[in-house]
Design a protein around this motif. Structure first.
Motif, PDB file in Angstrom:
ATOM      1  N   LEU A 154      35.823  44.999  46.435  1.00 56.11           N
ATOM      2  CA  LEU A 154      37.309  43.716  46.400  1.00 56.11           C
ATOM      3  C   LEU A 154      35.592  42.407  46.815  1.00 56.11           C
ATOM      4  CD1 LEU A 154      39.223  43.778  49.186  1.00 56.11           C
ATOM      5  CD2 LEU A 154      39.572  43.523  47.078  1.00 56.11           C
ATOM      6  N   LEU A 160      50.422  48.888  47.195  1.00 55.81           N
ATOM      7  CA  LEU A 160      48.837  49.159  46.862  1.00 55.81           C
ATOM      8  C   LEU A 160      49.575  49.129  45.262  1.00 55.81           C
ATOM      9  CD1 LEU A 160      45.574  49.174  46.227  1.00 55.81           C
ATOM     10  CD2 LEU A 160      46.069  51.270  46.867  1.00 55.81           C
ATOM     11  N   GLU A 192      44.173  37.052  46.229  1.00 58.59           N
ATOM     12  CA  GLU A 192      44.019  38.884  45.905  1.00 58.59           C
ATOM     13  C   GLU A 192      43.467  39.099  46.668  1.00 58.59           C
ATOM     14  OE1 GLU A 192      44.844  39.018  41.298  1.00 58.59           O
ATOM     15  OE2 GLU A 192      43.372  37.589  41.510  1.00 58.59           O
ATOM     16  N   TYR A 231      44.737  42.613  49.089  1.00 61.92           N
ATOM     17  CA  TYR A 231      44.034  44.277  49.066  1.00 61.92           C
ATOM     18  C   TYR A 231      43.567  43.994  50.272  1.00 61.92           C
ATOM     19  CZ  TYR A 231      45.575  44.207  44.365  1.00 61.92           C
ATOM     20  OH  TYR A 231      45.880  44.794  42.963  1.00 61.92           O
ATOM     21  N   LEU A 249      47.985  47.428  42.383  1.00 54.43           N
ATOM     22  CA  LEU A 249      47.078  47.738  40.826  1.00 54.43           C
ATOM     23  C   LEU A 249      48.366  47.730  40.152  1.00 54.43           C
ATOM     24  CD1 LEU A 249      45.170  50.472  43.200  1.00 54.43           C
ATOM     25  CD2 LEU A 249      44.545  48.091  42.189  1.00 54.43           C
ATOM     26  N   TYR A 258      35.810  50.542  48.723  1.00 54.61           N
ATOM     27  CA  TYR A 258      36.953  49.262  49.009  1.00 54.61           C
ATOM     28  C   TYR A 258      36.709  48.154  48.559  1.00 54.61           C
ATOM     29  CZ  TYR A 258      41.418  48.737  49.122  1.00 54.61           C
ATOM     30  OH  TYR A 258      43.294  47.715  48.897  1.00 54.61           O
ATOM     31  N   LYS A 299      41.019  49.665  38.638  1.00 50.54           N
ATOM     32  CA  LYS A 299      42.485  50.295  38.826  1.00 50.54           C
ATOM     33  C   LYS A 299      42.692  51.817  39.812  1.00 50.54           C
ATOM     34  CE  LYS A 299      45.360  47.527  36.503  1.00 50.54           C
ATOM     35  NZ  LYS A 299      46.619  47.693  36.279  1.00 50.54           N
ATOM     36  N   TYR A 347      40.419  51.264  42.761  1.00 51.06           N
ATOM     37  CA  TYR A 347      40.620  50.849  44.447  1.00 51.06           C
ATOM     38  C   TYR A 347      41.698  52.163  45.244  1.00 51.06           C
ATOM     39  CZ  TYR A 347      38.937  46.957  43.644  1.00 51.06           C
ATOM     40  OH  TYR A 347      38.108  45.371  43.991  1.00 51.06           O
TER      41      TYR A 347
END
Length: 163
Positions: free
Chosen positions: A52, A111, A61, A65, A115, A48, A125, A128
């Motif tokens: 990012l 989340l 952003e 997240y 997304l 994850y 998407k 994540y």
């Protein structure tokens, strides 16, 4: 007519006394399961975060997240702890229990909303969402394993003190 002999009465007493005995949980999680849980947690979190880091999005952003990941991890651990406390007879207020569940659901909803509205490819998407889900599930498993090992160690220590 109830023709009970003394043998059958004793058997019934033994059954009743066995029912009243406290069932002791004494099975530690296996090292393989503990390792798999920790591995899944680390893989999910690292994937994850690497996603990012490499993402073509603004820093705010990325911060959103990342915060959702931390919020979700803390929330599901809190739910697992509250559920386990209730199971073990430790008092948990309904307010704390409810807030724990609410924050867990809120992290997933936040989340999903993020997304849904993100300007990302569908595959990103999904990446994540799946790494987030893996992280949450494995955090619950790690917390459960940690709690199981601590509980069993406490039970063994208490049993040794009795002897």
């Amino acid at each position: 007519m109830n023709y009970q002999t003394t043998v059958s009465l004793k058997d019934e007493e033994n059954l009743n006394s066995k029912k009243k005995e406290k069932k002791v949980y004494n099975h530690k999680p296996t090292p393989a399961f503990i390792g798999a849980s920790w591995s899944a947690l680390l893989i999910g979190m690292v994937a994850y975060c690497v996603g990012l880091w490499n993402a073509e999005m603004m820093l705010n952003e990325k911060g959103y997240y990342f915060t959702i990941l931390l919020f979700g991890l803390f929330s599901v651990i809190s739910v697992q702890k509250a559920v386990r406390d209730k199971l073990e007879g430790i008092q948990v207020t309904e307010m704390y229990f409810g807030i724990s569940w609410f924050t867990s659901v809120a992290s997933i909803v936040l989340l999903t909303i993020g997304l849904w509205n993100a300007d990302l490819e569908l595959s990103e998407k999904g990446f994540y969402a799946m790494s987030f889900t893996l992280s949450l599930f494995s955090a619950i498993a790690v917390q459960k394993n940690t709690r199981d090992v601590a509980y069993i160690n406490n039970e063994l220590a208490a049993k040794e003190d009795e002897d």
